[in-house]
Design a protein around this motif. Structure first.
Motif, PDB file in Angstrom:
ATOM      1  N   LYS A   1       2.970  13.613 -10.298  1.00 58.49           N
ATOM      2  CA  LYS A   1       1.513  14.362 -10.149  1.00 58.49           C
ATOM      3  C   LYS A   1       2.636  15.818 -10.517  1.00 58.49           C
ATOM      4  CE  LYS A   1      -2.858  15.447  -8.846  1.00 58.49           C
ATOM      5  NZ  LYS A   1      -3.732  14.817  -9.479  1.00 58.49           N
TER       6      LYS A   1
ATOM      7  N   LYS B   1       0.897  -1.538   0.158  1.00 53.84           N
ATOM      8  CA  LYS B   1      -0.269  -0.025   0.027  1.00 53.84           C
ATOM      9  C   LYS B   1       0.624   1.416   0.421  1.00 53.84           C
ATOM     10  CE  LYS B   1      -1.605   0.665   3.882  1.00 53.84           C
ATOM     11  NZ  LYS B   1      -2.904   1.321   4.554  1.00 53.84           N
TER      12      LYS B   1
ATOM     13  N   ALA C   1      -7.020  14.210  -8.032  1.00 51.52           N
ATOM     14  CA  ALA C   1      -6.842  12.400  -8.024  1.00 51.52           C
ATOM     15  C   ALA C   1      -5.410  11.997  -6.997  1.00 51.52           C
ATOM     16  CB  ALA C   1      -7.693  11.312  -8.876  1.00 51.52           C
ATOM     17  N   LEU C   2      -5.276  11.276  -6.953  1.00 54.36           N
ATOM     18  CA  LEU C   2      -4.174  10.741  -6.654  1.00 54.36           C
ATOM     19  C   LEU C   2      -3.305   9.143  -6.963  1.00 54.36           C
ATOM     20  CD1 LEU C   2      -2.928  12.682  -3.278  1.00 54.36           C
ATOM     21  CD2 LEU C   2      -2.233  13.151  -5.702  1.00 54.36           C
ATOM     22  N   PHE C   3      -2.697   8.938  -7.830  1.00 54.22           N
ATOM     23  CA  PHE C   3      -2.777   7.417  -7.872  1.00 54.22           C
ATOM     24  C   PHE C   3      -0.625   7.058  -8.138  1.00 54.22           C
ATOM     25  CE2 PHE C   3      -6.197   8.830 -11.235  1.00 54.22           C
ATOM     26  CZ  PHE C   3      -6.532   8.394 -10.377  1.00 54.22           C
ATOM     27  N   TYR C   4      -0.784   6.083  -7.772  1.00 55.32           N
ATOM     28  CA  TYR C   4       0.421   5.589  -8.448  1.00 55.32           C
ATOM     29  C   TYR C   4       0.843   4.203  -9.571  1.00 55.32           C
ATOM     30  CZ  TYR C   4      -0.573   1.356  -4.876  1.00 55.32           C
ATOM     31  OH  TYR C   4      -0.617   0.005  -4.270  1.00 55.32           O
TER      32      TYR C   4
ATOM     33  N   GLU D   1       1.282   5.576   0.165  1.00 58.03           N
ATOM     34  CA  GLU D   1       0.776   6.330   0.543  1.00 58.03           C
ATOM     35  C   GLU D   1       1.417   7.608   1.001  1.00 58.03           C
ATOM     36  OE1 GLU D   1      -2.151   4.947   4.618  1.00 58.03           O
ATOM     37  OE2 GLU D   1      -0.556   4.295   4.500  1.00 58.03           O
TER      38      GLU D   1
ATOM     39  N   LEU E   1      -2.966   2.633 -13.052  1.00 51.82           N
ATOM     40  CA  LEU E   1      -2.887   3.684 -12.311  1.00 51.82           C
ATOM     41  C   LEU E   1      -3.783   2.514 -11.150  1.00 51.82           C
ATOM     42  CD1 LEU E   1      -3.947   6.628 -14.141  1.00 51.82           C
ATOM     43  CD2 LEU E   1      -1.517   5.943 -12.995  1.00 51.82           C
ATOM     44  N   THR E   2      -2.778   2.745 -10.065  1.00 51.72           N
ATOM     45  CA  THR E   2      -3.257   2.558  -8.614  1.00 51.72           C
ATOM     46  C   THR E   2      -3.985   3.605  -7.901  1.00 51.72           C
ATOM     47  OG1 THR E   2      -2.673   0.480  -8.726  1.00 51.72           O
ATOM     48  CG2 THR E   2      -3.266   1.208  -6.832  1.00 51.72           C
ATOM     49  N   THR E   3      -4.547   3.544  -6.528  1.00 56.16           N
ATOM     50  CA  THR E   3      -5.097   4.712  -6.314  1.00 56.16           C
ATOM     51  C   THR E   3      -3.764   4.908  -4.642  1.00 56.16           C
ATOM     52  OG1 THR E   3      -7.310   5.001  -6.999  1.00 56.16           O
ATOM     53  CG2 THR E   3      -7.273   5.952  -4.905  1.00 56.16           C
ATOM     54  N   VAL E   4      -4.260   6.094  -4.487  1.00 53.17           N
ATOM     55  CA  VAL E   4      -3.001   6.211  -3.061  1.00 53.17           C
ATOM     56  C   VAL E   4      -3.361   5.717  -1.783  1.00 53.17           C
ATOM     57  CG1 VAL E   4      -2.163   7.819  -2.044  1.00 53.17           C
ATOM     58  CG2 VAL E   4      -1.176   7.621  -4.233  1.00 53.17           C
TER      59      VAL E   4
ATOM     60  N   VAL F   1      -4.584   2.340  -1.962  1.00 51.42           N
ATOM     61  CA  VAL F   1      -5.206   1.257  -1.916  1.00 51.42           C
ATOM     62  C   VAL F   1      -4.443   0.055  -2.029  1.00 51.42           C
ATOM     63  CG1 VAL F   1      -6.896  -0.326  -3.648  1.00 51.42           C
ATOM     64  CG2 VAL F   1      -7.227   2.272  -3.256  1.00 51.42           C
TER      65      VAL F   1
END
Length: 209
Positions: free
Chosen positions: A125, A82, A94-97, A84, A104-107, A109
């Motif tokens: 970003k 995870k 929106a924040l993604f990694y 963060e 893309l995966t939501t920060v 998650v």
């Protein structure tokens, strides 16, 4: 003479999605801040970065995006991570990694990974916020393989690494699915359940979690 009920457990332990490890170290420009994150020996470990400002680009991003990179090695007992942003001004929107320049995966998650890596985690970003980042290793779920319960006694089954609210214990053999759920003190929403043999019990019961 006392009889024994043998309880077998089939646990569904694998993540629904995995990512293949690829050699993608070259997909960031040379000026991107990079950190080596070694979580070997810590399947449930947490690593935090120092304060860092994003610079450069990764994974085909372009200006005005700015990026930071983490080369993560997991313990063999880990199954997911995870990512963060734990302090500093948060970038807007929106924040993604990404891992290995994948989807893309939501920060915040968790994301299942395949193997210990190294896995290249990137966060891009617009803006030059000074932030601290955290990477949490998530261990693979565990469950007992079997227990034996003597006639008139109670045994305990305990699982770990699951979200309790998502857990369901269900008998799958012999007989119909759920036929022996009445042997359990808790059939859903719990990581621990007691097994008590009822009159006429079979020689063994297999439960799925």
């Amino acid at each position: 003479m006392n009889s024994v009920l043998r309880v077998l457990l089939l646990a569904i332990l694998s993540c629904a999605f995995t990512l293949q490890v690829e050699n993608l170290f070259g997909q960031c420009t040379a000026d991107v801040p990079s950190f080596n994150v070694n979580l070997t020996g810590s399947p449930a470990g947490v690593w935090q970065s120092p304060q860092v400002t994003r610079v450069g680009n990764c994974c085909s991003t372009t200006h005005p995006d700015r990026c930071v990179k983490f080369v993560v090695t997991l313990d063999p007992g880990a199954e997911a991570i995870k990512f963060e942003v734990v302090s500093g001004a948060l970038p807007g929107g929106a924040l993604f990694y990404q891992v290995n320049c994948g989807p893309l995966t939501t920060v915040g998650v968790p994301l299942c990974l395949s193997g210990v890596g190294p896995h290249v985690v990137t966060f891009c970003k617009p803006g030059n916020n000074n932030n601290v980042y955290a990477i949490t290793s998530i261990p693979a779920p565990t469950a007992p393989t079997s227990i034996a319960v003597n006639d008139g006694c109670t045994g305990t089954l305990t699982a770990a690494g699951f979200q309790p609210a998502t857990v369901t214990w269900n008998s799958i053999s012999p007989g119909l699915p759920g036929q022996y759920n009445n042997y359990l003190s808790c059939a859903s929403g719990c990581l621990t359940t007691n097994v008590t043999a009822q009159p006429g019990y079979p020689t063994s019961v297999t439960y799925q979690i």
